[in-house]
Scaffold this motif. Structure first.
Motif, PDB file in Angstrom:
ATOM      1  N   VAL A   1      -6.826   7.353   0.082  1.00  0.00           N
ATOM      2  CA  VAL A   1      -6.788   5.895   0.283  1.00  0.00           C
ATOM      3  C   VAL A   1      -6.701   5.116  -1.018  1.00  0.00           C
ATOM      4  CG1 VAL A   1      -8.067   5.991   2.451  1.00  0.00           C
ATOM      5  CG2 VAL A   1      -9.304   5.658   0.307  1.00  0.00           C
ATOM      6  N   HIS A   2      -6.909   5.770  -2.138  1.00  0.00           N
ATOM      7  CA  HIS A   2      -6.910   5.039  -3.404  1.00  0.00           C
ATOM      8  C   HIS A   2      -5.545   4.963  -4.066  1.00  0.00           C
ATOM      9  CE1 HIS A   2     -11.197   4.953  -3.042  1.00  0.00           C
ATOM     10  NE2 HIS A   2     -11.229   6.259  -2.883  1.00  0.00           N
ATOM     11  N   GLN A   3      -4.594   5.710  -3.528  1.00  0.00           N
ATOM     12  CA  GLN A   3      -3.255   5.689  -4.134  1.00  0.00           C
ATOM     13  C   GLN A   3      -2.217   5.133  -3.156  1.00  0.00           C
ATOM     14  OE1 GLN A   3      -5.052   8.843  -4.978  1.00  0.00           O
ATOM     15  NE2 GLN A   3      -5.602   7.671  -6.785  1.00  0.00           N
ATOM     16  N   ALA A   4      -1.313   4.374  -3.703  1.00  0.00           N
ATOM     17  CA  ALA A   4      -0.190   3.898  -2.892  1.00  0.00           C
ATOM     18  C   ALA A   4       0.494   5.120  -2.283  1.00  0.00           C
ATOM     19  CB  ALA A   4       0.768   3.104  -3.771  1.00  0.00           C
TER      20      ALA A   4
ATOM     21  N   LYS B   1       4.861  -0.269  -4.395  1.00  0.00           N
ATOM     22  CA  LYS B   1       4.856   0.240  -5.755  1.00  0.00           C
ATOM     23  C   LYS B   1       6.127   1.060  -5.953  1.00  0.00           C
ATOM     24  CE  LYS B   1       1.028   1.672  -7.990  1.00  0.00           C
ATOM     25  NZ  LYS B   1       1.104   1.145  -9.359  1.00  0.00           N
TER      26      LYS B   1
ATOM     27  N   ALA C   1      -3.298   0.772 -12.159  1.00  0.00           N
ATOM     28  CA  ALA C   1      -2.007   1.450 -11.980  1.00  0.00           C
ATOM     29  C   ALA C   1      -2.100   2.586 -10.973  1.00  0.00           C
ATOM     30  CB  ALA C   1      -1.494   1.985 -13.316  1.00  0.00           C
ATOM     31  N   VAL C   2      -3.206   3.326 -10.984  1.00  0.00           N
ATOM     32  CA  VAL C   2      -3.208   4.553 -10.184  1.00  0.00           C
ATOM     33  C   VAL C   2      -4.313   4.641  -9.142  1.00  0.00           C
ATOM     34  CG1 VAL C   2      -2.145   5.836 -12.075  1.00  0.00           C
ATOM     35  CG2 VAL C   2      -4.620   5.880 -11.823  1.00  0.00           C
ATOM     36  N   ASP C   3      -5.272   3.724  -9.144  1.00  0.00           N
ATOM     37  CA  ASP C   3      -6.400   3.883  -8.225  1.00  0.00           C
ATOM     38  C   ASP C   3      -6.622   2.706  -7.298  1.00  0.00           C
ATOM     39  OD1 ASP C   3      -7.636   6.448  -8.598  1.00  0.00           O
ATOM     40  OD2 ASP C   3      -8.122   5.832 -10.629  1.00  0.00           O
ATOM     41  N   GLU C   4      -5.650   1.815  -7.191  1.00  0.00           N
ATOM     42  CA  GLU C   4      -5.885   0.642  -6.358  1.00  0.00           C
ATOM     43  C   GLU C   4      -4.827   0.497  -5.274  1.00  0.00           C
ATOM     44  OE1 GLU C   4      -6.772  -2.677  -9.025  1.00  0.00           O
ATOM     45  OE2 GLU C   4      -8.618  -1.678  -9.673  1.00  0.00           O
ATOM     46  N   THR C   5      -4.206   1.603  -4.894  1.00  0.00           N
ATOM     47  CA  THR C   5      -3.308   1.637  -3.740  1.00  0.00           C
ATOM     48  C   THR C   5      -2.243   0.546  -3.803  1.00  0.00           C
ATOM     49  OG1 THR C   5      -5.308   2.313  -2.548  1.00  0.00           O
ATOM     50  CG2 THR C   5      -3.348   2.041  -1.231  1.00  0.00           C
ATOM     51  N   GLY C   6      -1.771   0.297  -5.006  1.00  0.00           N
ATOM     52  CA  GLY C   6      -0.718  -0.714  -5.130  1.00  0.00           C
ATOM     53  C   GLY C   6      -1.172  -2.123  -4.817  1.00  0.00           C
ATOM     54  N   ALA C   7      -2.452  -2.408  -5.031  1.00  0.00           N
ATOM     55  CA  ALA C   7      -2.963  -3.741  -4.676  1.00  0.00           C
ATOM     56  C   ALA C   7      -2.271  -4.845  -5.463  1.00  0.00           C
ATOM     57  CB  ALA C   7      -4.467  -3.797  -4.902  1.00  0.00           C
TER      58      ALA C   7
ATOM     59  N   GLY D   1       0.803  -1.222   0.000  1.00  0.00           N
ATOM     60  CA  GLY D   1       0.000   0.000   0.000  1.00  0.00           C
ATOM     61  C   GLY D   1       0.832   1.266   0.000  1.00  0.00           C
TER      62      GLY D   1
ATOM     63  N   LEU E   1      -7.723  -5.281  -0.864  1.00  0.00           N
ATOM     64  CA  LEU E   1      -8.937  -5.656  -1.603  1.00  0.00           C
ATOM     65  C   LEU E   1     -10.182  -5.675  -0.738  1.00  0.00           C
ATOM     66  CD1 LEU E   1      -7.243  -8.767  -3.249  1.00  0.00           C
ATOM     67  CD2 LEU E   1      -6.993  -6.393  -3.933  1.00  0.00           C
TER      68      LEU E   1
ATOM     69  N   LYS F   1      -7.649  -0.839   1.315  1.00  0.00           N
ATOM     70  CA  LYS F   1      -7.789  -0.793  -0.148  1.00  0.00           C
ATOM     71  C   LYS F   1      -6.778  -1.726  -0.824  1.00  0.00           C
ATOM     72  CE  LYS F   1      -9.179   0.855  -4.219  1.00  0.00           C
ATOM     73  NZ  LYS F   1      -9.350   2.199  -4.707  1.00  0.00           N
ATOM     74  N   ALA F   2      -5.531  -1.658  -0.363  1.00  0.00           N
ATOM     75  CA  ALA F   2      -4.489  -2.479  -0.997  1.00  0.00           C
ATOM     76  C   ALA F   2      -4.770  -3.966  -0.836  1.00  0.00           C
ATOM     77  CB  ALA F   2      -3.116  -2.142  -0.419  1.00  0.00           C
TER      78      ALA F   2
END
Lengths: 345, 345, 345, 345
Positions: free
Chosen positions: A132-135, A106, D92-98, A80, C235, C232-233
């Motif tokens: 919260v949506h970005q690393a 990332k 790439a940009v909206d999943e917090t590095g999942a 994260g 899931l 979020k990370a």
């Protein structure tokens, strides 16, 4: 086996090791010693590093440069989170996704000028902090010299590091070629790293005369706590550590770092001054350490490649590197070969 | 530095390297060579491994034993999958969760007798195959010799491997001490591994006279495809690989593996025969390779520890190991020290 | 579709949802609301959780029980670290290696009695603290009730938690069935968790009448900081969170948790009292919540299975569970079926 | 609670669910059913998906969109590998590095035009195939519609997919808004995905009227084998799956996907036609699905934000989205508000 007379300009890791390094390995082959770093050679090497970087620092011998980088990132980043770096940084493009695979963070490359990450790009990348949506950026990683052989000035380093620290990030320096940077800037090893605020330093020796093994130096005591365990978990703990430690003890105490980097940088400058006078060849970046990136006609590249091994780079460039053992004669012979290749033969 | 006259019984990695190994390192320090394995020393070493293990095998030099194990497991396991092994296996208890951290698989220890995984326990563990709620066994990992220095007979190995293969698993052998196993069983290196159906072999040399670096041998061509990339991603790719390869070339071509392991095993047997005659000391397992596990009164342990470094083991045991450079005199001196410790002095 | 008259004893998740839960979902389907938790239903649900667990706590809606557990572990463990738990714990044996795959920690099961982790085993497992070769215990995870339906007394919980805290570990409680535990112990929800020192609580509702979604409650503010990002990370962040939050608002404010768990536990006791009088059947553990583990002849199991779905368990046991909607009639009918199966029909 | 009369243009996930979806949930709350997908609702939903996508496809209900994407990537990528996608892609940009955290792959964004990945950029990115130093592209992930609301034509999709397949990559489609794409292109759901060669489809419903849960559709049988296990290991297996499956059964069998997406797209076009006539506002991309990206003076943005919630986007843009329940009146009211904001009130 290999042609001992032949000198590669492909990479500084194409060279072998300094004779003193081999001697140190041989000398360390004496008697029993406890494994995994509880040995007198490691104690001595760690003491040397403490002399160089201060008593607050802690040094961990590791197995290779990617291992050193990843171990550093594992102390300052994680799931994260994001590591910010220059586009083209080794951790971003040359480590087969090692950070993603073993740290799970990332790696986010940012825009550069002459290979140097720009403060504006850094500040913009930090704007995602809190979303919260970005690393979440947790670490800034700077390569010094950069991957294209240029150097951040101390002031440039400090500016970037300050921006990162103010935002709560840790700063990692990929010092695979730290000796070349220190020599070029006329500073000592601490002067280009800890003195500027770096928290974690991948201290490289293998591109400057060491045979195997690298070191991670941790300046932030809070980060150092987990390092011994993560070193093992991330496959970087050597059982017969004496053979790495003995090399670094010699490397520091005999000032091999300085002697070797001075030679490599001088060879690069000598080569640059030859190349700059050639028609049909353009150097893409200022030659500040021991790397040269050139643009020349593809047929000339092909002709040169028939004689020398070297790597292609993005944008049609080729990379040439000098090394600690590059002689003046090597440089002249290579420059002659380039000139011949340009001339069509 | 260290007392060259002193011989540790703490671990076979407390020894240095064979003189031939140091010579090989020194000899490899000659001229330029392309990095990352495209060098003549690596070519020659790989050819030696192919002679030993057959043309279908592929060998990858790596940096240490944990790296070798983890790289093997990464080829045969992954998220949502499990590696089955003996309780006490190095991958389960001595690698700081490296497999979980870098492969992301589950490591599932199974019941043993004399350190050896039992067929019944293996079969039972396979019953979860097909259940979505349990990590799916995808790899069986066997240490030979086991962590307590015992040996699977070839028939025992074959039985376990057959069970695993029939269930669709791959088989990894942790051969950190494969030479000791081969010598003890009177077989060659292939005879204790590939000939029995092993798919992936962590081939260790560092506990038997090599200074640094290990090798992963892959017998299943399907598994080998991803190995070069995962070797880099899992921090195991050496830039100056020649220095590892040169050692293994010497290790195999000069039969150092056999000479060294023969010496270590003989020393262990000699020590065992002394210990077996002592009152108040019990050997916990048959001494079949170069490890001895003993039970003796805690005060005696303390007295011995004042003179010798060694590790405690589960269940109140202590572990002693002989090495390639353990001399008869070393054994006698150590046995005398044990006897004295038992006698209260 | 499914036979509405049929009541499964296979698992408490075989039941649907309480009518009030479905009503809450329907009521939440009103107008626009910002996604990802910035909605009034989530605000209200979080406020309810704060009433229950205190103002210092923070609650995070998540998607399922494994997600809740893994998110908790990600806050308290990581690479090179270990989570200690009871053998048979859900995180160890029923989550397909999710913790290893997504947190990268080791999950280390410890010996139990009646499904309860023993203080002695915990203390012994902590002895590896400080050793670089072993994954470092950083979290103790306790399931209450245990996987075999037994209950730690508050004193037992406190003892284990104190041992863990003194050693620097965080404590996670897998409260997939926390309501059943609280009701059985005559305590409120905080009384079985935060009041005993738990740092992280997987608060389950899906096994007790909730349709979907669970909650993670974090009592340690230091741990809570990374939770929004890791949710979020890992899931677990729901875009239309209102539909989960509305359920939990109803679940807490209407005391559904208590009503439902009381019913489930009572049904289990009723069933136990019937089973205890049967010949040829033995209950393996005290029936303290809503699970029953029985040993009966395999042919009887087969006969019963023809009529009812249920799971086999280790050691030849079968598991039966009651649920919030299990009626007295359901119990009697099932007990009759067991009796018939034992009698051979 | 929320103002039911208020309609957000912040995101299509700010809407609730279609009434039929809530009815399906309520209807599924009937009797016992085996957990984890062995229930009749799931069977029926899977059959519907098979009707839509063909018998060779397999559908896995999952918990959210990020979960669906990550599960897809876990089947087609891993350590040392890279997923190629458009810059700005959700993964790439909206999943917090999942993906980095749970799959461990690298996510590599490539250059776009109008949000669409360009064939040339894809081909260039594939040049690292075979180099051990770079993460190996193993999967191409395409979002349709793109993150900026534009659409690949079928020919464009096919070209990219063919390039990827020829290089040995698998192709994932992030179909979070697949219904909007299908409706806009006048194709059915298979026509925009499997018919073009997609191997893995994140089939989204939550942005188009579903309350919770998404689906992953796997077209390549070879990839489907590990999906059931990875679904659990990656925290995406719902215990009471019936509540998700029932929604998708209704969504497909009642053609809600088409009705809802048609409405959302029409609202977007209506809004676009109003906006296009305004002075001082510019639409950044063609409005092809249900997203609009606008450039307008910051003070106007501030004024509008006082009345409506919406997100800022890179480059000073703002994003507005229509939804399945956006009415003509909602559009007119919002357009009036934009006009007023531009006019300074």
């Amino acid at each position: 086996m290999a042609d001992a007379a032949f000198r590669s300009f492909g990479s500084d890791n194409n060279s072998g090791a300094s004779p003193e390094i081999i001697e140190a390995i041989a000398a360390a082959n004496s008697g029993s010693a406890i494994g995994y770093g509880d040995d007198p050679w490691t104690e001595k090497a760690e003491a040397r590093f403490a002399e160089v970087f201060g008593e607050g620092s802690r040094t961990f011998m590791v197995l290779n440069g990617t291992g050193s980088n990843v171990l550093a990132l594992s102390l300052a980043s994680g799931h994260g989170q994001a590591v910010l770096c220059a586009e083209g940084a080794h951790i971003a493009v040359d480590e087969t996704g090692a950070a993603e695979a073993t740290v799970g963070c990332k790696v986010l490359p940012l825009a550069t000028r002459d290979g140097k990450l720009q403060a504006e790009a850094l500040s913009e990348a930090l704007q995602v902090l809190g979303s919260v949506h970005q690393a979440q950026p947790s670490c800034l990683s700077l390569s010094q010299p950069t991957e294209v052989g240029t150097l951040y000035t101390p002031a440039e380093m400090r500016e970037l590091i300050d921006i990162a620290h103010r935002a709560g990030l840790r700063v990692h320096m990929d010092g695979a070629r730290i000796a070349n940077a220190a020599v070029a800037l006329g500073l000592d090893l601490a002067g280009v790293s800890s003195a500027l605020g770096v928290d974690l330093l991948s201290f490289g020796g293998m591109k400057n005369g060491v045979a195997f093994g690298e070191a991670l130096v941790v300046f932030d005591p809070e980060l150092a706590g987990r390092a011994p365990f993560l070193r093992k978990a991330l496959l970087q703990l050597d059982s017969k550590m004496r053979f790495i430690s003995a090399q670094y003890e010699a490397y520091l105490s005999q000032n091999l770092w300085k002697r070797n980097a001075t030679a490599a940088n001088a060879a690069a400058r000598r080569l640059a001054s030859r190349l700059e006078r050639m028609q049909g060849l353009e150097l893409a970046y200022p030659v500040q350490a021991n790397a040269l990136f050139a643009r020349l006609p593809p047929p000339a590249i092909d002709r040169l490649r028939a004689k020398y091994f070297f790597y292609d780079w993005e944008g049609g460039l080729v990379r040439w590197m000098t090394s600690f053992d590059t002689t003046d004669e090597d440089v002249e012979r290579f420059a002659d070969a380039v000139a011949a290749a340009l001339a069509g033969s």
